[in-house]
Design an enzyme around this catalytic site. Structure first.
Site, PDB file in Angstrom:
ATOM      1  N   ARG A  42      41.128  51.680  40.593  1.00  0.00           N
ATOM      2  CA  ARG A  42      40.028  50.753  40.305  1.00  0.00           C
ATOM      3  C   ARG A  42      40.533  49.305  40.312  1.00  0.00           C
ATOM      4  O   ARG A  42      41.633  49.018  39.797  1.00  0.00           O
ATOM      5  CB  ARG A  42      39.388  51.089  38.961  1.00  0.00           C
ATOM      6  N   HIS A 110      44.710  46.639  51.852  1.00  0.00           N
ATOM      7  CA  HIS A 110      43.887  47.413  50.918  1.00  0.00           C
ATOM      8  C   HIS A 110      42.448  47.342  51.368  1.00  0.00           C
ATOM      9  O   HIS A 110      41.966  46.287  51.797  1.00  0.00           O
ATOM     10  CB  HIS A 110      44.021  46.885  49.488  1.00  0.00           C
TER      11      HIS A 110
HETATM   12  P1  5GP Z   1      41.997  40.606  48.097  1.00  0.00           P
HETATM   13  O1  5GP Z   1      41.449  39.324  47.544  1.00  0.00           O
HETATM   14  O2  5GP Z   1      43.469  40.490  48.440  1.00  0.00           O
HETATM   15  O3  5GP Z   1      41.181  41.199  49.197  1.00  0.00           O
HETATM   16  O4  5GP Z   1      41.861  41.648  46.932  1.00  0.00           O
HETATM   17  C1  5GP Z   1      42.832  41.851  45.955  1.00  0.00           C
HETATM   18  C2  5GP Z   1      42.162  42.593  44.836  1.00  0.00           C
HETATM   19  O5  5GP Z   1      43.169  43.157  44.044  1.00  0.00           O
HETATM   20  C3  5GP Z   1      41.292  41.712  43.929  1.00  0.00           C
HETATM   21  O6  5GP Z   1      39.960  42.222  43.929  1.00  0.00           O
HETATM   22  C4  5GP Z   1      41.977  41.823  42.559  1.00  0.00           C
HETATM   23  O7  5GP Z   1      41.040  41.899  41.512  1.00  0.00           O
HETATM   24  C5  5GP Z   1      42.776  43.098  42.702  1.00  0.00           C
HETATM   25  N1  5GP Z   1      44.024  43.121  41.959  1.00  0.00           N
HETATM   26  C6  5GP Z   1      44.997  42.171  41.957  1.00  0.00           C
HETATM   27  N2  5GP Z   1      46.045  42.560  41.201  1.00  0.00           N
HETATM   28  C7  5GP Z   1      45.719  43.793  40.723  1.00  0.00           C
HETATM   29  C8  5GP Z   1      46.399  44.701  39.861  1.00  0.00           C
HETATM   30  O8  5GP Z   1      47.516  44.479  39.399  1.00  0.00           O
HETATM   31  N3  5GP Z   1      45.748  45.863  39.578  1.00  0.00           N
HETATM   32  C9  5GP Z   1      44.515  46.161  40.081  1.00  0.00           C
HETATM   33  N4  5GP Z   1      43.965  47.324  39.726  1.00  0.00           N
HETATM   34  N5  5GP Z   1      43.837  45.306  40.891  1.00  0.00           N
HETATM   35  C10 5GP Z   1      44.446  44.142  41.200  1.00  0.00           C
END
Ligand code: 5GP
Ligand code: ZN
Length: 127
Positions: A42, A110
């Site tokens: 999550r 991701h």
């Molecule tokens: P991006 O902006 O790179 O597409 O998405 C990264 C996502 O990873 C964000 O929605 C952020 O909330 C989530 N995220 C960042 N660090 C962590 C973490 O340590 N644990 C979890 N579960 N989510 C994370």
């Protein structure tokens, strides 16, 4: 899972990568799925009733790099669908922010799985 000989060599884990830490179990996360190829957990800051991130165990920067291993990319999409079916009504948005100018903040590929959206009519806005 066996990869064909033409697939690129598996990249090493990045010690500075938070998602490599979650894959290794050294960073805590709320896991919803794990298998030999991908891990799903999550999002810390959910933007939908179901907001799960699916990552390959191997450290690859973004979905363009993951496309070099198409069987892993296909499996990741399959797992996303299973999660949406298990945790919501089966329908989902699948988002790969790709590159820092597109909002990618964690440079380990991701997929954001966003589901249960119709229940709230919420706008997931920027991810
Ligand atoms: P991006 O902006 O790179 O597409 O998405 C990264 C996502 O990873 C964000 O929605 C952020 O909330 C989530 N995220 C960042 N660090 C962590 C973490 O340590 N644990 C979890 N579960 N989510 C994370
Ligand atoms: Zn990583």
């Amino acid at each position: 899972m066996t990869q064909d000989a033409s697939a690129p060599a598996a990249p090493a884990a990045d010690p500075d990568c938070v998602f490599c830490g979650i894959v290794a179990g050294t960073v805590p996360a709320d896991l919803v799925h794990a298998d030999d190829t991908v891990v799903a957990f999550r999002d810390l800051a959910p933007k939908a009733p179901v907001h799960v991130l699916v990552v390959p165990r191997e450290h690859r920067r973004d979905v363009r790099e993951l496309a070099a291993v198409p069987e892993t990319l296909a499996h990741l999409v399959d797992v996303a669908g299973q999660i949406a079916a298990d945790l919501a009504d089966g329908d989902f948005r699948l988002v790969f922010n790709t590159g820092e100018n597109a909002g990618q903040t964690v440079l380990h590929v991701h997929a954001h799985v966003l589901a249960g959206i119709a229940q709230t009519e919420s706008d997931t806005g920027e991810l």
